[in-house]
Design a protein around this motif. Structure first.
Motif, PDB file in Angstrom:
ATOM      1  N   HIS C  20     -16.670   5.054 -10.264  1.00 55.85           N
ATOM      2  CA  HIS C  20     -15.624   6.031  -9.971  1.00 55.85           C
ATOM      3  C   HIS C  20     -16.112   7.110  -9.020  1.00 55.85           C
ATOM      4  O   HIS C  20     -15.302   7.753  -8.366  1.00 55.85           O
ATOM      5  CB  HIS C  20     -15.123   6.678 -11.264  1.00 55.85           C
ATOM      6  N   ARG C  23     -14.908   6.360  -5.650  1.00 55.66           N
ATOM      7  CA  ARG C  23     -13.478   6.161  -5.434  1.00 55.66           C
ATOM      8  C   ARG C  23     -12.825   7.470  -5.043  1.00 55.66           C
ATOM      9  O   ARG C  23     -13.381   8.540  -5.264  1.00 55.66           O
ATOM     10  CB  ARG C  23     -12.832   5.674  -6.717  1.00 55.66           C
ATOM     11  N   HIS C  24     -11.619   7.352  -4.503  1.00 53.74           N
ATOM     12  CA  HIS C  24     -10.896   8.569  -4.184  1.00 53.74           C
ATOM     13  C   HIS C  24     -10.398   9.216  -5.465  1.00 53.74           C
ATOM     14  O   HIS C  24      -9.958   8.520  -6.366  1.00 53.74           O
ATOM     15  CB  HIS C  24      -9.711   8.253  -3.276  1.00 53.74           C
ATOM     16  N   PRO C  25     -10.444  10.532  -5.527  1.00 54.73           N
ATOM     17  CA  PRO C  25      -9.887  11.179  -6.712  1.00 54.73           C
ATOM     18  C   PRO C  25      -8.373  11.020  -6.764  1.00 54.73           C
ATOM     19  O   PRO C  25      -7.718  10.829  -5.739  1.00 54.73           O
ATOM     20  CB  PRO C  25     -10.290  12.638  -6.554  1.00 54.73           C
ATOM     21  N   VAL C  26      -7.845  11.080  -7.962  1.00 54.40           N
ATOM     22  CA  VAL C  26      -6.407  10.875  -8.155  1.00 54.40           C
ATOM     23  C   VAL C  26      -5.643  12.165  -7.931  1.00 54.40           C
ATOM     24  O   VAL C  26      -4.515  12.159  -7.467  1.00 54.40           O
ATOM     25  CB  VAL C  26      -6.157  10.344  -9.586  1.00 54.40           C
ATOM     26  N   THR C  27      -6.298  13.292  -8.249  1.00 58.16           N
ATOM     27  CA  THR C  27      -5.578  14.561  -8.226  1.00 58.16           C
ATOM     28  C   THR C  27      -5.238  14.985  -6.807  1.00 58.16           C
ATOM     29  O   THR C  27      -5.923  14.633  -5.856  1.00 58.16           O
ATOM     30  CB  THR C  27      -6.424  15.656  -8.876  1.00 58.16           C
ATOM     31  N   GLN C  29      -4.047  18.569  -4.458  1.00 59.23           N
ATOM     32  CA  GLN C  29      -4.161  20.018  -4.536  1.00 59.23           C
ATOM     33  C   GLN C  29      -2.811  20.603  -4.235  1.00 59.23           C
ATOM     34  O   GLN C  29      -2.378  20.613  -3.092  1.00 59.23           O
ATOM     35  CB  GLN C  29      -5.201  20.472  -3.533  1.00 59.23           C
ATOM     36  N   LEU C 158       2.198   7.022  -7.891  1.00 58.69           N
ATOM     37  CA  LEU C 158       0.757   6.853  -8.026  1.00 58.69           C
ATOM     38  C   LEU C 158       0.365   5.383  -7.906  1.00 58.69           C
ATOM     39  O   LEU C 158      -0.689   5.060  -7.378  1.00 58.69           O
ATOM     40  CB  LEU C 158       0.308   7.411  -9.381  1.00 58.69           C
ATOM     41  N   ILE C 162      -2.661   4.775  -5.121  1.00 59.61           N
ATOM     42  CA  ILE C 162      -4.009   4.277  -5.386  1.00 59.61           C
ATOM     43  C   ILE C 162      -4.073   2.838  -4.942  1.00 59.61           C
ATOM     44  O   ILE C 162      -3.414   1.965  -5.500  1.00 59.61           O
ATOM     45  CB  ILE C 162      -4.349   4.399  -6.866  1.00 59.61           C
TER      46      ILE C 162
END
Lengths: 367, 376, 166
Positions: C20, C23-27, C29, C158, C162
């Motif tokens: 992880h 990987r790109h973060p899910v959150t 800003q 989402l 993703i």
């Protein structure tokens, strides 16, 4: 020489990180071992059953959202099923399939939170919790798409659904259903064989089959004790008799079994969604029901397999526009009844994870 | 003026001579002053870095971003946190033991800072090259437990008290396997001085002492209360453990002490098992830093992954698994050092790794963790 | 309880977490990066059409919370009700959308906006002018109005955002 010791009382909650709301356990401790426990609840009582008596049948639906706020769709479903039974309203086929899809998605979302919170109670620093919230987020996105909100969906209506799903719903759902098994595999790699989790959860908080049945437990807690009981199988509602799925059961009835049963339930729910997506017919999603209905005087009880267990609504009608009496058979409350027996003799840390493995929502316990 | 004190600054800022410098080069007080400042700056700076690394690294492992608002990449977040915490009201519970409550953070933090006096940043670059270095480390590192116990006792909070009891139990138990694991290293190096130990590591001791490393890492994690042994601040059980009733600067001291302990564990592991400042190409102090950060990253990584163990399992692990293995490891090392002192170290590496694997597998079969339910 | 797998389970878990890291973060800003909300969002305001409303007060009767206040007078010339006051206290509104569904004339909409935080409670009361569709300031949401929903930007999902495989 024996030192003089004395037990002391520790209030776990109502404001505590691991009580999943405002639950309070008044634990008597002998060192780390819990020798007495008194569950105290009622901090979140809002009088929803009484409020329901003052609202129209349709106006109660937003209230049911607020029972188990992690599974609003299931609550909606149980309530509208009860009203439809009471008033003898038929539901179009497409609406029934969509209800199944929504209920199963909701089950997945609720199980993800249950497992994530349970592992968090075991002391993992939010990692499984956040991974599972990521998948829940995808489901919540879908719910937002169909209903317009992310937590309190208020999507089901008496006689069907508020609106048909938009065109982009099924492609997105298909994508989710295809993605999800890989993510479940990831959770399994992360947690299934983790030695510390095994050491913490295996054999802890055992609930015997006999006791589970006698205390009218339901849902994953009952199934983890080895009882093959699922309302969707034993008393099929909607179109559940047309789907093929298994009822996962545990063998011992410990915390680990409850966690395993929930993960297997997610797989079964995905299976149901897949079949429902193939079978779903087109057509209307709401039968012609007026805004104000006057069900004939009488009573009805409808129950569904909610994420936490058997969720039932008992309605009494006096032929007016509002229910005369509305009672909720809340699985969270019923499942709490054996908490004391399960916890006594274990340590504080076990108490927290046993409580977490029952998976309750205070909104439903206190109503 | 400076010349009067006989300070030879050149010797400090240019590379130090490869051979061990004489005691107190440049005069006792100047040496003391310079290295004290270096140590405090090093500890505080690296603790800030660690807090940042832990929050960001952990966030990325959890598919989130972590703090990224204050300064570039959120690097100044620890500074902002520190300022926030300093400006907070200092709340002391009504029934607290005021003096002990006030002293506890100091007692917890000061010893951690003192440990760094004997850790060599590069050859000979240390405050005091004690010839009983390891003994000093072991002795001083136990003192901060007292601070934690004082905190738990003085808060007059049941959660804090439980946390303090758990901490004392854990530290007392884990001290033994940790020290026994260290003795293996001492036997190999033939010295208690940390600088001498680093110099003795032609190949890192992690290869010669794989079992010792494993035991030390597990035991050390338990002693500094890092996950999965972070029982005393178990946030899901004991709210915040021993520092539940602390706020403001006192809380900051505990927070600082916690990360300084992690830094101390990383530094000790880097020194004793990863050949300290030794390494090709890069300057020695940079090698040391890289190794410290590497070890700390592994600690973060483990914290991200694993749940917490139960208190009786924690104790069982110490007494039934780590302690006997540490004794066996000590005996095997002693035999190796006595019987084949001239044996090629390279030949010993596969042998030792094989011994470790066999012992771990065998001993896992032999012991039981915890006893579960107590009849009441 | 024994350590059955000699740490292999923990090692497996470690591979998941380290993967992880790359990987790109899910959150996202929030104030800078905004996701599109659902086209059917039930935002925390109501949009009301003066022209279509007949003052029948079905919405007020349906509202489970009773937060819609409507006062009408008889307009003898136009042979209809004149809506003198239409007020919604969004502080008590639970955004259930039942009023929108019940309106027989299609005169009430949920709002598309969702950031209506105010400093005082009484500022949450929406008056007639504040929620008027004809003023052009308020964007109605597509809740229960598919023709409005079609015009609105597509919801960010989402599942689509993703792309990395698990």
């Amino acid at each position: 020489m024996m030192l003089k010791t004395e037990p002391f009382v520790l209030n776990i909650g109502p404001v505590h990180p691991s009580t999943h709301g405002v639950f309070r356990m008044r634990a008597t401790l002998d060192g780390e071992v819990i020798i007495g426990l008194e569950p105290v609840f009622g901090y979140l009582h809002r009088g929803i059953e009484k409020l329901a008596e003052e609202r129209t049948y349709g106006g109660v639906i937003p209230l049911t959202d607020r029972l188990d706020y992690l599974a609003s769709m299931s609550n909606n479903l149980a309530y509208v099923l009860a009203v439809e039974k009471l008033a003898g309203i038929s539901v179009p086929e497409r609406a029934q399939y969509l209800r199944v899809i929504m209920a199963e998605l909701q089950r997945i979302a609720a199980f993800l939170i249950a497992v994530g919170a349970f592992i968090n109670d075991c002391g993992a620093f939010f990692t499984p919790f956040l991974y599972m919230f990521r998948e829940r987020e995808k489901i919540v996105d879908l719910f937002e798409m169909v209903s317009g909100q992310r937590l309190l969906y208020n999507y089901m209506r008496i006689g069907g659904l508020s609106q048909d799903v938009p065109d982009e719903f099924f492609p997105a759902l298909d994508r989710f259903v295809r993605q999800m098994p890989a993510f479940i595999g990831e959770y399994e790699r992360l947690l299934k064989e983790n030695e510390i989790l095994l050491a913490r959860a295996k054999g802890v908080g055992i609930l015997s089959q006999e006791k589970a049945v006698n205390c009218s437990m339901s849902g994953p807690v009952l199934r983890a004790s080895g009882v093959k009981w699922d309302i969707r199988k034993v008393d099929p509602y909607l179109v559940y008799d047309r789907f093929e799925f298994d009822v996962p059961t545990g063998s011992v009835g410990d915390c680990y079994d409850r966690y395993r049963v929930r993960i297997e339930e997610i797989r079964q729910s995905l299976r149901i969604i897949k079949q429902a997506m193939e079978q779903i017919p087109s057509g209307a999603v709401k039968s012609d029901v007026p805004h104000l209905i006057h069900p004939p005087a009488g009573e009805a009880y409808a129950h569904i397999e909610a994420p936490k267990g058997e969720l039932g609504f008992y309605l009494v009608s006096d032929n007016s526009i509002a229910p005369y009496r509305c009672h909720v058979r809340a699985p969270s409350l019923m499942n709490l009844t054996t908490l004391r027996e399960m916890i006594i003799g274990w340590k504080i840390q076990d108490a927290i994870i046993i409580f977490g493995s029952i998976d309750i929502t205070m909104g439903e316990v206190d109503r | 003026m400076i010349a009067n004190f006989g300070l030879d600054l050149e010797r400090y800022w240019s590379a130090l001579p490869p051979e061990l410098p004489p005691d107190w080069p440049g005069g006792f007080w100047w040496h003391w002053l310079v290295f004290t400042i270096i140590i405090i700056a090093f500890v505080l700076g690296l603790v800030m870095g660690f807090i940042w690394l832990e929050r960001r690294g952990m966030a990325r492992m959890q598919a989130r971003l972590g703090p990224n608002r204050v300064g570039p990449l959120g690097l100044l977040q620890p500074v902002a946190d520190a300022i926030k915490v300093l400006l907070k009201e200092d709340i002391v519970p009504d029934k607290a033991d005021k003096i002990v409550h006030w002293l506890a953070p100091v007692v917890a933090f000061a010893p951690v800072l003192m440990i760094f006096a004997v850790i060599p940043f590069q050859n000979g670059a240390l405050l005091a090259d004690l010839n009983i270095g390891i003994l000093y480390v072991v002795a001083i590192s136990s003192v901060s437990t007292l601070g934690i116990f004082m905190a738990g006792w003085a808060s007059s909070n049941k959660y804090s008290l439980l946390a303090a009891m758990r901490d004392v139990a854990a530290v007392v138990s884990y001290e033994i396997p940790v020290v026994l694991a260290l003795v293996g290293v001492v036997l190999l190096a033939g010295s208690l001085s940390l600088n001498e130990i680093v110099k003795a590591q032609q190949i890192p001791f992690i290869l010669l002492q794989p079992l010792g490393f494993l035991l030390f890492f597990i035991g050390g994690s338990a002693e500094i209360n890092r996950s999965p042994f972070d029982l005393l601040e178990a946030d899901s059980e004991l709210v915040a453990g021993f520092h539940t009733e602390f706020s403001g600067m006192k809380f900051a001291m505990f927070y600082l002490a916690e990360y300084a302990e992690a830094l101390f564990l990383s530094a000790i592991i880097a020194t004793l098992f990863l050949a300290g400042w030794r390494g090709p190409l890069l300057p020695p102090w940079l090698w040391f830093l890289i190794k410290i950060i590497g070890v700390f990253f592994v600690i973060i990584w483990i914290r991200t992954t694993v749940p917490r163990v139960r208190i009786d399992q924690l104790m069982a692990l110490a007494w039934k698994f780590l302690f006997p293995l540490a004794l066996i490891n000590l005996i095997i090392t002693a035999i190796q050092v006595l019987a084949w002192p001239e044996a090629l170290p390279w030949a010993m590496i596969p042998v030792n790794i094989a011994i470790m694997a066999t012992l771990v597998l065998l001993w896992s079969k032999l012991f039981k963790l915890g006893w579960g339910r107590v009849e009441v | 309880m024994k350590f059955e797998h000699y740490g292999i389970g923990i090692a497996k878990g470690l591979t998941v977490t380290i993967r992880h890291l790359f990987r790109h973060p899910v959150t996202v800003q929030h104030p800078e990066q905004r996701l599109n909300t659902s086209r059917r969002i039930r935002g925390n305001e109501l949009v009301w059409s003066r022209d279509r409303c007949t003052g029948c007060a079905t919405c007020a009767k349906t509202c489970p919370q009773g937060v819609i206040q409507i006062v009408t007078s008889v307009d003898l010339v136009g042979n209809k009700y004149e809506v003198a006051k239409y007020e919604v206290d969004t502080g008590y509104c639970i955004s259930c959308g039942l009023c929108v569904e019940s309106c027989p004339y299609g005169a009430l909409f949920m709002g598309y906006a969702y950031e209506r935080a105010k400093y005082r409670r009484n500022e949450l009361v929406q008056g007639k002018e504040d929620m008027m569709l004809e003023s052009g300031k308020k964007q109605p949401s597509g809740y229960f109005y598919p023709e409005i929903a079609r015009e609105l930007p597509r919801q960010t999902l989402l599942v689509e955002r993703i792309t990395e495989k698990a």
